[in-house]
Motif scaffolding. Sequence first.
Motif, PDB file in Angstrom:
ATOM      1  N   THR A 231       1.161  -1.265  -0.150  1.00 27.91           N
ATOM      2  CA  THR A 231       0.224   0.289   0.251  1.00 27.91           C
ATOM      3  C   THR A 231       0.545   1.172   0.022  1.00 27.91           C
ATOM      4  OG1 THR A 231      -0.168  -0.224   2.358  1.00 27.91           O
ATOM      5  CG2 THR A 231      -2.083  -1.383   0.965  1.00 27.91           C
ATOM      6  N   LYS A 232      -0.033   2.676  -0.548  1.00 27.70           N
ATOM      7  CA  LYS A 232       1.054   4.050  -0.426  1.00 27.70           C
ATOM      8  C   LYS A 232       0.762   4.176   1.292  1.00 27.70           C
ATOM      9  CE  LYS A 232      -1.989   6.895  -1.804  1.00 27.70           C
ATOM     10  NZ  LYS A 232      -2.165   7.428  -2.542  1.00 27.70           N
TER      11      LYS A 232
ATOM     12  N   LYS B 213       1.035   2.245   4.559  1.00 25.31           N
ATOM     13  CA  LYS B 213       0.238   1.769   6.132  1.00 25.31           C
ATOM     14  C   LYS B 213      -0.645   0.302   5.947  1.00 25.31           C
ATOM     15  CE  LYS B 213      -1.232   6.518   6.510  1.00 25.31           C
ATOM     16  NZ  LYS B 213      -2.885   7.739   5.633  1.00 25.31           N
ATOM     17  N   PHE B 214      -1.457   0.091   6.289  1.00 24.35           N
ATOM     18  CA  PHE B 214      -1.876  -1.355   6.659  1.00 24.35           C
ATOM     19  C   PHE B 214      -3.279  -0.987   5.583  1.00 24.35           C
ATOM     20  CE2 PHE B 214       0.086  -1.750   9.988  1.00 24.35           C
ATOM     21  CZ  PHE B 214       1.574  -2.102   9.620  1.00 24.35           C
ATOM     22  N   ARG B 215      -4.045  -2.241   5.183  1.00 23.65           N
ATOM     23  CA  ARG B 215      -5.391  -2.752   4.724  1.00 23.65           C
ATOM     24  C   ARG B 215      -6.250  -3.320   5.284  1.00 23.65           C
ATOM     25  NH1 ARG B 215      -6.280  -2.584  -1.589  1.00 23.65           N
ATOM     26  NH2 ARG B 215      -4.452  -0.580  -1.229  1.00 23.65           N
TER      27      ARG B 215
END
Lengths: 360, 360, 360
Positions: free
Chosen positions: A205-206, A209-211
């Motif tokens: 991720t950009k 960060k976690f999704r």
Amino acid sequence: MRLYLQDVSHMLIFGFGFFLTFLKRYSFSSTGFSLLIVILGVQCSILMEHVSVLLTEISLSGIPGAAMSTVAVVISIGAVLGKMNPMQSIVMVVVEIVVFYVSRWINIYLLQASSHVSMMHVHLFGAYFGLAVSSRFSEPSPRSEKNASTPRSDLLSMLGTLFLWVFWPSFNSVLAVEKDRAIFNTCLALAVSAVAAFAFSGLITKDGKFRMTHIRRAALAGGVTIGFAADSIKHPWIAMILGLLASAISVLGSFCLQSCLPTLRTHDASGVHFTFGLPAVFGALAEVVFFVMDIQTKLPSIGNEVLLSIGALCFTISVALITGLITGLILNFKLWKPIPVSKYFEDQMYWEFPHLAVGF
Amino acid sequence: MRLYLQDVSHMLIFGFGFFLTFLKRYSFSSTGFSLLIVILGVQCSILMEHVSVLLTEISLSGIPGAAMSTVAVVISIGAVLGKMNPMQSIVMVVVEIVVFYVSRWINIYLLQASSHVSMMHVHLFGAYFGLAVSSRFSEPSPRSEKNASTPRSDLLSMLGTLFLWVFWPSFNSVLAVEKDRAIFNTCLALAVSAVAAFAFSGLITKDGKFRMTHIRRAALAGGVTIGFAADSIKHPWIAMILGLLASAISVLGSFCLQSCLPTLRTHDASGVHFTFGLPAVFGALAEVVFFVMDIQTKLPSIGNEVLLSIGALCFTISVALITGLITGLILNFKLWKPIPVSKYFEDQMYWEFPHLAVGF
Amino acid sequence: MRLYLQDVSHMLIFGFGFFLTFLKRYSFSSTGFSLLIVILGVQCSILMEHVSVLLTEISLSGIPGAAMSTVAVVISIGAVLGKMNPMQSIVMVVVEIVVFYVSRWINIYLLQASSHVSMMHVHLFGAYFGLAVSSRFSEPSPRSEKNASTPRSDLLSMLGTLFLWVFWPSFNSVLAVEKDRAIFNTCLALAVSAVAAFAFSGLITKDGKFRMTHIRRAALAGGVTIGFAADSIKHPWIAMILGLLASAISVLGSFCLQSCLPTLRTHDASGVHFTFGLPAVFGALAEVVFFVMDIQTKLPSIGNEVLLSIGALCFTISVALITGLITGLILNFKLWKPIPVSKYFEDQMYWEFPHLAVGF
């Protein structure tokens, strides 16, 4: 046996019921209909168990097995979440359970799969059946405001994931021969896949960060992958590496497929392809490799065995895709009153809201 | 026995705690006070178990039995949810547990009910005691904005219902003689009643939509009804028909009673009459019918037995209604500082909210 | 053993995962990171179990013991909730598990603590280690709008508390010698402490209202206190009095400390000092008193035994405080990229929110 039944039913009712609540305006239907579908699925499965005793004089796996077969249905529903009305869901449940049992019979009697391995095909079957059905339904508009989650609905879905996560070792050991080893290996694979989920999610991720979606999917992928060989893996580190790879396949697979092959994809509402489909394919292949490595001395018959195992894998996927496509076509008949695209992902189609004025 | 105790305590703490959270502004009190009430109820019940050993030299059913008796209290609280302050609740708990134990002694020693059947009267007792107490409290204004649910609170309540649903087979088998059969029959009845709940709910609402309240109530009704005869039913289809009828009684009963007899009803905050009261009456009558059909050969004593069973049913209901009315009168004394109607269903009466500015 | 493992893992995953979700904007991190931390903690603990077998040729307590040791980490995380990034959390987990195992070895081999008692020091160790780490991080501004709960997040946290509450008897009995007595005593202490929590909370708040935070903390305090002596208490009323006192210490302790010694306090995000720290100190002292009262005849060696018990208690606290301070200093190195005070308690630092427009 009572305890296994209880664990599997907790997993089905709480786990999948809340795993699917991530859509903003579809939480009533997610929990309500998954209750309905699970119960119907279990009843169909019990009937099919009895049919199989009548036809072949052998019980496949009794009541806990009937409950486990229902997982196929819940996974499929995940792929078309929010696009089917209850009537269509019920038809799909009945068709899918019947086809899955027929596929299991053929796997067991013709392709000589063990009861445990043929049951683990439930993930494969559920995922590809669901995807095939989903490909026959219209795509929701990509900017549909309803096809989204809120932090709250994501949190409820995380609650469901945790339920699934905790009960997965029980699930993998119900039909296993060496239950304790199956439980231990599944715990290790799940632990590693959950840790790896954070790492891989931060990687792709950009801003690192976690999704939440990645965590949810990859945390379960380890349990799916290890399922096939859970009771035959002898070294803990093998289980841990499987968990790591499962997590990678789940997170990176979804990243690659979505960025490289945008034309190929069908809409997959809750990502069942990356949670259950791909990790199960990987697990089945890994089981074949372990099998080959394990009995490398007895050369004559080994080619045959390997062919049968891979045959069982391909057979299950093909049956799932073909019958899924046919079911998808049937479910689009006017007879079932399919819902228009604009009404997808909408609780209000099915549920009374006496409290409409209140924002959700 | 440890496992049974754990199952019953899960059911009481999670299940009822969250089953009652459907009110918009009363979720703290629902979970908090039901924890308080359950604990006090279990402690009172353990004391009453010891009193019963002292008085009659026979333990009724030990610690799991004490936990099960507490269900009466939680059901009663459901009927007057949001109308009593904690002090009144505590008084009600103590009175109700004592009366329920006395009523069980009479059922067992005079009316020769079995330990299992007399325990299943807990649903009857709880529901009618609660309704009688509720009839002594003022009606909330029908357009009270606080006496309503939001989708979110309904969802939490569904979570509680699912807990109750999953642990109900354990509950019905604790005191049963043939535990496995009791579990199997309860599972079937619950499954059918949950499926039927969707059908009946779609039938009686406008546009064929589902109402969450119906699903919640009717899904549990099957477990309540089957409770009495769970361990003596020999054919699965009987259990399934009982589940179907229980669901019908629960959904259609509430529809008929509310549309035909609007004058008769007392306010029933969480519909305990239709979730526990009517299905339990039906289950008790069904058990008598099964009993008659089962021993149709031994004619001489059968009339006597049937009379005793029906007597036990009527006796429990009468005791519950009469003592409930008296308790309701006592609870309205100025001594307990009853809360005014305008403050019903309001968490802020009892809980500090450092976050009042934030909308709930 | 499988059941104990399952109970402890439920407690860790659901219980602590949701116990920590009370912060308004930190619920993703609370559940997500506590999953991450628990898994890493269990894996570290399993490694340390193996190291301890290699070094001392004795297994401390196997896999359930490894899971129980992880409680130390989750408690510590509770004290610094919202102030550390995942990298810092991982470092803290590894350091804390290693130090806790070393401290347990010394307790067992030098100070002759039993396996059960030395495991119960996990609460002490976790709380004081966490507080020492927390003292090295900056205070959040007292009027920080993010360091607050909403009714919804408080409710989710209550759900976690109920999970912990229900599984606590299992936790206290895993390593106990007389398991049934440990379960029974823990149930009684928990019941009394939860009831007393309401009484004490009403006593010290304005208008006699309840505060959810008090209920959550005090309800668990009884289980922590009774842990040490759970399997040796012979009279139910002793367990009940311990529960009552634990509740008093938890609620009144926080009241006194916050109003009398405002200068002394370090910021304690989820009140671990009053939930786990003080009740555990009290429980350890109570266990010494019971020990003295129990063997009052054998005078010669008793002084020695008492000294060793109190020594073990002081030793654990000192080790926790000292290593906690050092860990806190290390964690503030620029290397770990500590987050600025203004970004405390903020999910958006770590999680992608595709739904930012929607209010949480």
